[in-house]
Design an enzyme around this catalytic site. Structure first.
Site, mmCIF file in Angstrom:
data_model
loop_
_atom_site.group_PDB
_atom_site.id
_atom_site.type_symbol
_atom_site.label_atom_id
_atom_site.label_comp_id
_atom_site.label_asym_id
_atom_site.label_seq_id
_atom_site.Cartn_x
_atom_site.Cartn_y
_atom_site.Cartn_z
ATOM 1 N N CYS A 416 0.788 -1.222 0.000
ATOM 2 C CA CYS A 416 0.000 0.000 0.000
ATOM 3 C C CYS A 416 0.821 1.273 0.000
ATOM 4 O O CYS A 416 0.564 2.179 -0.791
ATOM 5 C CB CYS A 416 -0.993 -0.012 1.143
ATOM 6 S SG CYS A 416 -0.223 -0.244 2.750
ATOM 7 N N HIS A 460 -2.967 0.641 6.696
ATOM 8 C CA HIS A 460 -3.084 0.847 5.255
ATOM 9 C C HIS A 460 -2.740 2.294 4.930
ATOM 10 O O HIS A 460 -2.742 3.164 5.807
ATOM 11 C CB HIS A 460 -4.531 0.536 4.829
ATOM 12 C CG HIS A 460 -4.705 0.421 3.352
ATOM 13 N ND1 HIS A 460 -3.859 -0.297 2.545
ATOM 14 C CD2 HIS A 460 -5.661 0.949 2.508
ATOM 15 C CE1 HIS A 460 -4.259 -0.226 1.295
ATOM 16 N NE2 HIS A 460 -5.352 0.533 1.240
ATOM 17 N N ASP A 476 -7.750 4.593 -3.970
ATOM 18 C CA ASP A 476 -6.858 3.605 -3.364
ATOM 19 C C ASP A 476 -6.154 2.810 -4.453
ATOM 20 O O ASP A 476 -6.718 1.875 -5.017
ATOM 21 C CB ASP A 476 -7.660 2.658 -2.457
ATOM 22 C CG ASP A 476 -6.745 1.755 -1.655
ATOM 23 O OD1 ASP A 476 -5.519 1.786 -1.902
ATOM 24 O OD2 ASP A 476 -7.248 1.023 -0.789
#
Lengths: 658, 321
Positions: A416, A460, A476
């Site tokens: 991430c 995250h 994202d």
């Protein structure tokens, strides 16, 4: 005379060692050594009969111990140092502990030492550990008591009590103490603010998300399965792809590290979502993490006490979270964050270090020419992540100065934070304002406890871009590479387990078992002054003041004592009975329940004769049992124990009588 | 008084069922002495434990009958010695008389050379005469004019003393009372037994008809058997607890001696054996304890209770471990 005896001393040492164990682990090596050495010496002394040390040596050891403590800790004022001092002094006491009085002192202080553990940790394992230590201490105290009772008549006789009956005895004593303990816990007045200074760190807290993000910082959290927080929703739980728990937001990028800005952290949010639309209502139990952020879903409409909502919708608490912190929040997902982006903010959101990542710059320039629209451009970048062989993996290779270049063109492996960082940089290069948001994504729903468990490994990082009309919008990029990450959690997205025990079913069990910890937090740790004051609210009694609580407490303890004291007087010590005697006692008990009370001076047959007169219906079995007992106990070749036991087991005087 | 040295023929026939015959013998004595089962058992117990018996009772309750019947059923010869204040040791032990034709002294054994002896009203003789008997009981032999004469075996003395008749008596000292294993009083018969006694035939006739069921050899073998009865550690704990309790000064002037403890063990074994058990139970100990202790212990002054009552209370105080 008055010597506890070798075996008992070993019990005392065991008690002290267990009480000291958790401290030992976190002591500096030198301190740990001096805490253990006296115990080792004493065990050796008991085994090999070494003579007691001369006073000079003992005093010398004490001074040396103090010196080592002082050198190791600097001063003896802190929690850790003070507890270490207690440990070391108790341990040193063992080299001069040759009387029952001293041994009892050591055991009592061991209990105190054990209690000091609660200054460092209040997890679910603490009461278990405390309970085991208390039981061991009680067994030891029983042994000491026994030694003392015989101290005028030479060594105590070897008691044939089994360890289970010793522990059983301790458990019974402990069980009697539980109600008082509960009363004290519930009713002893609590202070909303402690009288003494709050320690600045809690030693068992896990450090959560940090206030900056560089490649690898979230990776560490990934390995950590400890809970970050637990959430109970008032209504339905939002779908997984909406569970973005917002934490620190970063604006500034120096080519490698993303950082927040002092400036932004101190500007209050200009507008707060209203509660008219679609809302999520939930309460969070945040585990201590020594940071100031509270986590919430986008966008928090309410602010917990002592907390402020910043311009970029971070919830920042005035004090670091050093103990379990419960808070409730309402979030509104449909809120538009910042419809207009003002000049200085836009500048901040487009700022990039000079001369970095030339290859990316070139690529973006080319794409930007081909795709002028912001939304289409974003789509194109995401497509790129999706189509090119990017891999979601924990084993991200090291990135150089041109970290985005390296990542986009060479390594193409990361998770991430790599994706979020690269994506944000690419956006800024294309002139789209972007910032990094870190926090947690997803969570594990514990159906049993009806709550969502978010672990550190759920940490995250994602990106927000500012678009005309929709304001700051969450994008994202990790989801583009690995949709699984968002749908079923970070750990499922990884192909390979992180360590030997890292399997889905193990995680499942761990997540389910977490309910114990959650309940412990809910019922014990969370209980504070507020709950206490409202304790009798259901009875319509309103807020309790401390004097009222003390009054109730006194009454509760008096009532309890009146009930329990007679029981305490009747409780018997650890039994040393052999199985034959035990079975016989069972038989006598049945007779007693049937109304016949045996005299201890009666022989079995005498007893059988007189009991038969009282219970003529069962005369046969009574005589049979008495005969078996006599033979078991006095004959050269006793009958099988099972036969005797069986005879007693089927003996039911009450039924036969009726 | 005539005397006979007995060497009763060993009776090897059927040595195996001697225990059954012992029980029959006891039943036969019970038939003669009505309603005194417990005392009869204690008498047998005393015999089997190689002890001697002291009966404290008024005349006419069956002491002589008991002794006679016992002697009869065990096939032993029997002598009754009436103790009087002018009885001399020689009257018990025997004398050497000069035989002119042989030109030497010839020993004429006294009544002590019998297997079963009833020493009636032993406390009426002088201490010197008493000790002649008691020494024989202790040693199993008597020495007269430098010559040692072994007493027959089995050798069983039943002595009686009249507790009420204190005028002109010489009560036995404690040290000599210790020579008796057990003591009891027969007491009056209960009404049923007394009625039977009055209505049925003379007990003397029954006694005459009774034949011997055992031989002296059997008795010796039975005595050996008794010693094989098992005594567990738990039982020894109980015996020690009892002995310890008697030594507490709130009960008695002095407690039971270790010799009394050994005697208690022997008597308990014998009782267990009579009951056809190969191990001793606390009940055995309790049953013989009164008989064993009552003549050995004197209650602490200031107690109005009799020794019997004291002992019963003591037994009630000691829990069976």
């Amino acid at each position: 005379m008055n010597d506890p005896g070798r075996k008992t001393i070993l019990w005392v040492i065991a008690t002290l060692a267990l009480a000291m164990l958790p401290q030992l682990v976190s002591m500096p090596l030198a301190v740990a050594l001096i805490a253990v050495a006296p115990l080792a010496w004493r065990i050796g002394s008991e085994r090999s009969g070494w003579k007691p040390l001369p006073a000079l040596v003992r005093h010398g050891a004490t001074i040396a111990g103090l010196a080592i403590l002082f050198v190791s800790y600097g001063d003896l004022a802190g929690r850790r140092a003070a507890v270490s001092l207690l440990s070391v002094m108790l341990s040193l006491k063992m080299i001069e502990c040759y009387r029952i009085r001293d041994a009892r002192l050591v055991v009592s202080f061991s209990l105190f030492l054990c209690a000091t553990q609660f200054l460092f940790g209040q997890g679910i394992l603490m009461p278990v550990y405390g309970g085991v230590t208390v039981i061991l201490a009680l067994v030891t105290l029983t042994q000491l008591q026994r030694s003392e009772a015989w101290s005028h008549e030479g060594p105590a006789p070897a008691v044939r009590a089994s360890i289970t009956s010793e522990i059983g005895f301790s458990l019974r004593l402990l069980a009697l103490a539980v109600p008082i303990c509960m009363a004290l816990f519930i009713l002893f007045p609590r202070l909303a603010n402690p009288l003494w200074g709050i320690p600045d760190t809690t030693l068992d807290s896990k450090t959560g998300l940090s206030d900056s993000m560089s490649p690898g910082s979230i990776q560490d959290l990934f390995m950590d399965d400890s809970p970050a927080f637990r959430v109970e929703f008032a209504g339905a739980i939002p779908s997984t792809d909406q569970l973005y728990w917002r934490g620190p937001v970063f604006w500034r990028f120096d080519g490698r590290t993303w950082e927040g800005s002092f400036y932004f952290k101190n500007i209050e949010a200009t507008s707060v979502p209203d509660l008219s639309g679609n809302t999520w209502e939930y309460s969070v139990q945040l585990e201590p993490n020594e940071r100031n952020w509270l986590f919430a879903l986008d966008y928090p409409a309410t602010t917990p006490p002592d907390t402020r909502l910043t311009l970029d919708y971070q919830l920042i608490r005035s004090q670091p979270v050093i103990q379990l912190t419960p808070y409730s929040i309402v979030s509104s997902p449909d809120f538009v964050d910042m419809p207009e982006l003002t000049g200085p903010l836009r500048l901040q959101a487009l700022d990039l270090p000079e001369g970095r990542n030339p290859r990316t710059q070139q690529l973006i320039r080319q794409w930007r020419r081909e795709t002028p629209g912001d939304k289409a451009f974003i789509q194109r970048v995401l497509q790129h992540f999706n189509n090119e062989p990017f891999r979601y993996s924990l084993n991200a290779p090291f990135l150089g100065v041109h970290s985005v270049d390296d990542f986009l063109f060479d390594t193409r492996t990361g998770f991430c934070e790599h994706y979020a960082s690269s994506f944000a940089v690419m956006m800024r290069m294309a002139g789209i304002p972007a910032r990094i948001v870190t926090g947690y994504q997803g969570g594990w729903f514990n159906a049993l406890g009806d709550y969502l468990l978010v672990r550190q490994s759920d940490a995250h990082a994602w990106t927000e871009v500012w678009l005309q009309g929709s304001g700051w919008t969450r994008v994202d990029p990790t989801a583009a590479v690995s949709p699984q990450r968002v749908e079923s959690g970070s750990l499922s997205a990884l192909g390979t387990p992180r360590h030997v025990l890292d399997y889905a079913w193990v995680r499942g069990v761990r997540n389910s078992v977490d309910i114990v910890q959650q309940r412990w937090n809910d019922w014990v740790i969370k209980y504070g002054a507020g709950q206490q004051a409202r304790l009798f609210a259901p009875l319509g009694l309103g807020e309790m003041t401390p004097p009222m609580l003390v009054g109730v407490l006194a009454v509760a303890i008096l009532v309890f004592s009146a009930v329990v004291f007679p029981i305490v007087m009747r409780i018997k010590g650890p039994s040393s009975k052999d199985p034959v005697q035990k079975t016989w006692q069972k038989f006598l008990k049945r007779l007693r329940l049937a109304g016949y009370r045996a005299r201890p001076s009666d022989g079995a047959m005498e007893l059988a004769d007189s009991a038969s007169r009282f219970l003529p219906a069962v005369s046969g079995p009574i005589h049979e049992i008495a005969d078996l007992y006599n033979r078991s106990r006095y004959a050269m070749e006793p009958p099988p124990l099972a036969q005797f036991k069986q005879a007693v087991r089927v003996f039911r005087p009450n039924k036969n009588r009726a | 008084m005539n005397s006979t040295v007995i060497s009763a023929p060993e009776n090897p026939e059927n040595p195996e069922n001697r225990h059954e015959r012992l029980i029959e013998a006891r039943a036969a004595v019970n038939d003669i002495l009505l309603g005194k089962d417990q005392q009869v058992s204690l008498a047998f117990c005393c015999l089997l434990a190689r002890g001697h018996l002291l009966i404290e009772d008024v005349p006419g309750v069956g002491k002589t009958t008991l002794a006679h019947a016992l002697a009869r059923v065990i096939g032993s010869d029997y002598q009754r010695i009436q103790f009087t204040s002018d009885l001399l040791p020689a009257d018990i032990l025997g004398v050497s008389i000069y035989k002119r034709e042989k030109d030497e002294f010839e020993f004429h054994p006294g009544p002590i050379f019998s297997q079963v002896i009833l020493a009636d009203e032993v406390n009426r003789a002088t201490p010197k005469t008493q000790s002649a008997l008691l020494e024989g009981m202790a040693e199993g032999q008597v020495t007269i004019e430098n010559e040692t004469h072994v007493l027959p075996s089995p050798f069983f003395v039943m002595a009686t003393q009249n507790p009420l008749d204190l005028v002109g008596t010489y009560p036995l000292p404690d040290s000599q009372l210790d020579r008796f294993l057990l003591s009891f009083s027969l007491g009056y018969p209960d009404p049923t037994a007394e009625r039977e006694l009055l209505t049925t035939e003379d007990r003397a006739h029954v006694l005459d008809r009774t034949t011997s069921l055992l031989t002296p050899g059997d008795v010796k073998a039975l005595q050996d058997d008794c010693e094989k009865v098992h005594v567990s550690e738990n039982l020894l704990d109980y015996i020690q607890a009892l002995l310890q309790e008697t030594r507490d000064e709130r009960w008695f002037e002095t407690g039971l001696s270790p010799r009394a403890g050994l005697a208690l063990l022997r008597a308990s074994r014998a009782l267990a054996f009579l009951d056809d058990r190969d191990f001793v139970t606390p009940e055995d100990v309790k049953t013989v304890f009164n008989g064993l202790a009552r003549h050995r212990l004197s209650p602490t002054s200031g107690f109005s209770q009799s020794p019997d009552e004291q002992i019963q209370e003591l037994l009630g105080q000691v829990p069976i471990p």
